[in-house]
Scaffold this active site. Structure first.
Site, PDB file in Angstrom:
ATOM      1  N   SER A  74       3.728   8.016  -2.391  1.00 39.41           N
ATOM      2  CA  SER A  74       2.760   8.261  -3.460  1.00 39.41           C
ATOM      3  C   SER A  74       2.159   9.653  -3.316  1.00 39.41           C
ATOM      4  CB  SER A  74       1.658   7.201  -3.332  1.00 39.41           C
ATOM      5  OG  SER A  74       0.565   7.538  -4.139  1.00 39.41           O
TER       6      SER A  74
ATOM      7  N   TYR B  51      -4.899   1.957   1.680  1.00 41.75           N
ATOM      8  CA  TYR B  51      -3.612   1.947   0.986  1.00 41.75           C
ATOM      9  C   TYR B  51      -2.900   3.292   1.183  1.00 41.75           C
ATOM     10  CZ  TYR B  51      -0.226   2.683  -2.688  1.00 41.75           C
ATOM     11  OH  TYR B  51       0.920   3.034  -3.359  1.00 41.75           O
TER      12      TYR B  51
ATOM     13  N   LYS C 244       0.836   4.480   3.190  1.00 40.91           N
ATOM     14  CA  LYS C 244       1.947   5.304   2.673  1.00 40.91           C
ATOM     15  C   LYS C 244       2.191   6.483   3.619  1.00 40.91           C
ATOM     16  CE  LYS C 244       2.996   2.906  -0.773  1.00 40.91           C
ATOM     17  NZ  LYS C 244       4.250   2.177  -0.738  1.00 40.91           N
TER      18      LYS C 244
HETATM   19  P1  NAD Z   1       4.217  -4.142  -7.687  1.00 39.26           P
HETATM   20  O1  NAD Z   1       3.098  -4.838  -6.998  1.00 39.26           O
HETATM   21  O2  NAD Z   1       4.464  -4.454  -9.103  1.00 39.26           O
HETATM   22  O3  NAD Z   1       5.573  -4.351  -6.871  1.00 39.26           O
HETATM   23  C1  NAD Z   1       5.606  -4.557  -5.481  1.00 39.26           C
HETATM   24  C2  NAD Z   1       6.479  -5.773  -5.235  1.00 39.26           C
HETATM   25  O4  NAD Z   1       6.550  -6.009  -3.835  1.00 39.26           O
HETATM   26  C3  NAD Z   1       5.920  -7.039  -5.872  1.00 39.26           C
HETATM   27  O5  NAD Z   1       6.954  -7.670  -6.589  1.00 39.26           O
HETATM   28  C4  NAD Z   1       5.477  -7.884  -4.680  1.00 39.26           C
HETATM   29  O6  NAD Z   1       5.582  -9.264  -4.953  1.00 39.26           O
HETATM   30  C5  NAD Z   1       6.446  -7.406  -3.619  1.00 39.26           C
HETATM   31  N1  NAD Z   1       5.988  -7.566  -2.231  1.00 39.26           N
HETATM   32  C6  NAD Z   1       4.846  -7.123  -1.644  1.00 39.26           C
HETATM   33  N2  NAD Z   1       4.835  -7.428  -0.346  1.00 39.26           N
HETATM   34  C7  NAD Z   1       6.012  -8.084  -0.081  1.00 39.26           C
HETATM   35  C8  NAD Z   1       6.597  -8.628   1.081  1.00 39.26           C
HETATM   36  N3  NAD Z   1       5.968  -8.587   2.263  1.00 39.26           N
HETATM   37  N4  NAD Z   1       7.801  -9.201   0.973  1.00 39.26           N
HETATM   38  C9  NAD Z   1       8.455  -9.255  -0.219  1.00 39.26           C
HETATM   39  N5  NAD Z   1       7.960  -8.750  -1.344  1.00 39.26           N
HETATM   40  C10 NAD Z   1       6.751  -8.160  -1.281  1.00 39.26           C
HETATM   41  O7  NAD Z   1       3.979  -2.584  -7.479  1.00 39.26           O
HETATM   42  P2  NAD Z   1       4.742  -1.354  -8.140  1.00 39.26           P
HETATM   43  O8  NAD Z   1       3.780  -0.634  -9.009  1.00 39.26           O
HETATM   44  O9  NAD Z   1       6.057  -1.758  -8.664  1.00 39.26           O
HETATM   45  O10 NAD Z   1       4.921  -0.440  -6.850  1.00 39.26           O
HETATM   46  C11 NAD Z   1       6.122  -0.450  -6.095  1.00 39.26           C
HETATM   47  C12 NAD Z   1       5.944   0.462  -4.901  1.00 39.26           C
HETATM   48  O11 NAD Z   1       5.618   1.768  -5.350  1.00 39.26           O
HETATM   49  C13 NAD Z   1       4.810   0.043  -3.961  1.00 39.26           C
HETATM   50  O12 NAD Z   1       5.208   0.282  -2.633  1.00 39.26           O
HETATM   51  C14 NAD Z   1       3.680   0.963  -4.348  1.00 39.26           C
HETATM   52  O13 NAD Z   1       2.795   1.194  -3.285  1.00 39.26           O
HETATM   53  C15 NAD Z   1       4.438   2.236  -4.712  1.00 39.26           C
HETATM   54  N6  NAD Z   1       3.711   3.101  -5.647  1.00 39.26           N
HETATM   55  C16 NAD Z   1       3.238   2.582  -6.818  1.00 39.26           C
HETATM   56  C17 NAD Z   1       2.517   3.402  -7.692  1.00 39.26           C
HETATM   57  C18 NAD Z   1       1.936   2.844  -8.964  1.00 39.26           C
HETATM   58  O14 NAD Z   1       1.024   3.468  -9.509  1.00 39.26           O
HETATM   59  N7  NAD Z   1       2.413   1.727  -9.498  1.00 39.26           N
HETATM   60  C19 NAD Z   1       2.321   4.749  -7.374  1.00 39.26           C
HETATM   61  C20 NAD Z   1       2.835   5.246  -6.172  1.00 39.26           C
HETATM   62  C21 NAD Z   1       3.534   4.409  -5.317  1.00 39.26           C
HETATM   63  C1  WQD Z   2      -6.210   7.449 -13.723  1.00 43.37           C
HETATM   64  C2  WQD Z   2      -7.421   8.113 -14.333  1.00 43.37           C
HETATM   65  C3  WQD Z   2      -9.519   7.336 -13.461  1.00 43.37           C
HETATM   66  C4  WQD Z   2      -9.290   3.249 -15.007  1.00 43.37           C
HETATM   67  C5  WQD Z   2      -3.824   5.354  -8.603  1.00 43.37           C
HETATM   68  C6  WQD Z   2      -3.780   5.338  -7.097  1.00 43.37           C
HETATM   69  C7  WQD Z   2      -2.620   6.153  -6.612  1.00 43.37           C
HETATM   70  C8  WQD Z   2      -1.313   5.707  -7.271  1.00 43.37           C
HETATM   71  C9  WQD Z   2      -1.434   5.642  -8.765  1.00 43.37           C
HETATM   72  C10 WQD Z   2      -0.188   4.106  -5.904  1.00 43.37           C
HETATM   73  C11 WQD Z   2      -8.509   8.446 -13.311  1.00 43.37           C
HETATM   74  C12 WQD Z   2      -9.386   6.998 -14.928  1.00 43.37           C
HETATM   75  C13 WQD Z   2      -9.004   4.575 -14.707  1.00 43.37           C
HETATM   76  C14 WQD Z   2     -10.377   2.970 -15.893  1.00 43.37           C
HETATM   77  C15 WQD Z   2     -10.764   5.341 -16.120  1.00 43.37           C
HETATM   78  N1  WQD Z   2      -0.947   4.388  -6.873  1.00 43.37           N
HETATM   79  N2  WQD Z   2      -9.722   5.598 -15.254  1.00 43.37           N
HETATM   80  N3  WQD Z   2     -11.064   4.046 -16.423  1.00 43.37           N
HETATM   81  O1  WQD Z   2      -6.447   6.768  -9.565  1.00 43.37           O
HETATM   82  O2  WQD Z   2      -4.843   8.497 -10.495  1.00 43.37           O
HETATM   83  O3  WQD Z   2      -4.000   6.697  -9.047  1.00 43.37           O
HETATM   84  O4  WQD Z   2      -2.582   4.856  -9.127  1.00 43.37           O
HETATM   85  O5  WQD Z   2       0.233   4.858  -5.061  1.00 43.37           O
HETATM   86  O6  WQD Z   2      -2.574   5.994  -5.228  1.00 43.37           O
HETATM   87  O7  WQD Z   2      -4.998   5.873  -6.604  1.00 43.37           O
HETATM   88  O8  WQD Z   2      -4.718   6.147 -11.335  1.00 43.37           O
HETATM   89  O9  WQD Z   2      -4.707   4.792 -13.373  1.00 43.37           O
HETATM   90  O10 WQD Z   2      -6.414   4.265 -11.575  1.00 43.37           O
HETATM   91  O11 WQD Z   2      -6.640   6.361 -12.908  1.00 43.37           O
HETATM   92  O12 WQD Z   2     -11.423   6.252 -16.623  1.00 43.37           O
HETATM   93  O13 WQD Z   2     -10.715   1.816 -16.164  1.00 43.37           O
HETATM   94  O14 WQD Z   2      -8.033   7.179 -15.242  1.00 43.37           O
HETATM   95  O15 WQD Z   2     -10.828   7.726 -13.166  1.00 43.37           O
HETATM   96  O16 WQD Z   2      -9.079   9.655 -13.713  1.00 43.37           O
HETATM   97  P1  WQD Z   2      -5.122   7.104 -10.083  1.00 43.37           P
HETATM   98  P2  WQD Z   2      -5.605   5.281 -12.306  1.00 43.37           P
END
Ligand code: NAD
Ligand code: WQD
Length: 355
Positions: free
Chosen positions: A124, A149, A153
């Site tokens: 991330s 969190y 990562k």
């Molecule tokens: P998500 O929660 O939709 O998907 C994660 C999946 O992992 C889920 O299906 C959950 O059931 C499964 N899971 C969790 N722990 C498990 C375990 N111990 N064994 C088996 N399955 C397990 O999340 P996502 O948004 O699809 O994110 C996927 C990956 O990308 C995550 O590692 C997340 O940290 C990373 N990521 C997400 C974002 C975002 O904003 N969505 C941003 C950056 C990084």
């Molecule tokens: C985006 C913008 C909020 C909700 C997060 C994690 C990051 C990554 C992606 C996993 C910000 C604003 C939000 C609301 C708002 N995840 N906001 N009202 O914080 O950039 O990133 O998700 O790795 O680690 O921190 O994403 O979608 O929460 O926020 O005004 O109800 O929207 O302040 O400026 P963020 P977000």
């Protein structure tokens, strides 16, 4: 190529499963559904007309993973499984460290024992911390994270990097003295803000409870599940006073994983790529764009700043373009169109009906 997606029933994993199958690769998924539903995989099969091998297991459980991985022997593991809610991680750090770190350690142990070489990891942009001015390049030093969190990562990136180093001898062969049967290839993908849904409207983001993130919150206001959005602060030093982010369409992100897995298959070492668009949008610009897509204004109020938010975050996405031949092609109008298509056809997400 045979791929195994941990957490493949989740938001990004299910979209990546579609992109992988459409690129002609085989897909197996391991998920324990802690934050997802097996219905997502049925829909992946419906979209693609192809079969996914589905395993219900905890990726931290070595016995189960040894069994699954020896049966599948994938060319590449894509490791999505993890807990991802920033606020929850502050309340439950022990569960976050246990789950996120353990899943990665279990995979590395299994890979070493079975001689599996390639892993792509969901990292991330959060690892950049608050020390840099965007756009962020991959060689920026990793920063101090603001929540558990983010640290998981940060640590998983380090663990994978260290394991890769120990797996490769100085002549490029497997470091058998360290117990490895093959040198590892590790690709770390730093996602910016994944949003949107598959254009079919059959799969999308299905957060449990009140959404933490902007786009699912806007979508639920637009569909009438919630009254209004609270914009977290309009007194930042930006053109409209709200924070700016790099919102990337989840299908662009998914296609980035196809390129990353293909790259891992033909290279050794550890490589890191930003997956973002390079173009920032403010909170209010996203609210406006969604209003255009759904045909009515999205109600919002201005609230206080949210603790831990950075003002600006966007990618320098040039390395992925130069090395992987990948760049995002969808903009915010497609993002909002597809998010609305998913939300309006599945107002309560998977397995649920009604508003
Ligand atoms: P998500 O929660 O939709 O998907 C994660 C999946 O992992 C889920 O299906 C959950 O059931 C499964 N899971 C969790 N722990 C498990 C375990 N111990 N064994 C088996 N399955 C397990 O999340 P996502 O948004 O699809 O994110 C996927 C990956 O990308 C995550 O590692 C997340 O940290 C990373 N990521 C997400 C974002 C975002 O904003 N969505 C941003 C950056 C990084
Ligand atoms: C985006 C913008 C909020 C909700 C997060 C994690 C990051 C990554 C992606 C996993 C910000 C604003 C939000 C609301 C708002 N995840 N906001 N009202 O914080 O950039 O990133 O998700 O790795 O680690 O921190 O994403 O979608 O929460 O926020 O005004 O109800 O929207 O302040 O400026 P963020 P977000």
């Amino acid at each position: 190529m045979k791929t195994l997606l941990t957490g493949g029933a989740g938001y990004i994993g299910s979209h990546t499963a579609v992109a992988m199958l459409e690129a002609g690769h085989e897909v197996a998924v391991v998920d324990n559904y802690v934050n997802s539903s097996a219905e997502a995989i049925s829909r992946v099969e419906k979209i693609t007309g192809k079969k996914v091998s589905l395993y219900d297991a905890d990726v931290a459980d070595k016995e189960s993973m040894m069994e699954i991985l020896s049966a599948e022997m994938p060319d590449c593991i894509i490791h999505f499984a993890g807990l991802k809610a920033v606020g929850e991680s502050v309340a439950m750090p022990v569960e976050y460290y246990r789950n996120n770190i353990d899943t990665t350690l279990t995979l590395l142990e299994c890979m070493r024992e079975l001689g599996l070489s390639n892993i792509v990891f969901s990292s991330s942009a959060t690892v950049y911390g608050e020390d840099h001015i965007p756009p962020f390049t991959e060689d920026a030093t990793k920063g101090m994270c603001t929540n558990p969190y983010g640290w998981t990562k940060w640590m998983q990136e380090q663990m994978l990097t260290d394991a890769q180093f120990s797996s490769e001898a100085s002549d490029g062969s497997a470091n058998t003295a360290n117990g490895w049967k093959t040198p590892l290839s590790v690709v770390l993908l730093r996602y910016f803000n994944p949003v949107g849904a598959h254009e079919s409207g059959l799969i999308g983001e299905d957060p449990q409870g009140i959404p933490n993130n902007l786009m699912p919150y806007i979508s639920q206001v637009a569909v009438g599940r919630r009254d209004h959005l609270t914009v977290f602060g309009n007194d930042y030093d930006t053109p409209d006073g709200t924070c700016r982010r790099d919102y990337i369409h989840v299908m662009d992100l998914a296609e980035g994983h196809v390129k990353a897995a293909e790259y891992a298959d033909t290279h050794k070492g550890t490589e890191v790529f930003n997956l973002g668009t390079g173009s920032p949008y403010s909170v209010l610009e996203m609210v406006d764009a969604f209003g255009r897509a759904c045909g009515h204004a999205v109600a919002y109020e201005i609230g206080a700043r949210r603790a831990g938010d950075v003002q600006d975050s966007w990618a320098d996405a040039s390395k992925a373009k130069a090395v992987l031949g990948w760049e995002a092609s969808r903009g915010i109008d497609e993002i909002c169109r597809d998010a609305w298509n998913w939300q309006s056809h599945n107002p309560q997400g998977y397995n649920k009906t009604g508003l």
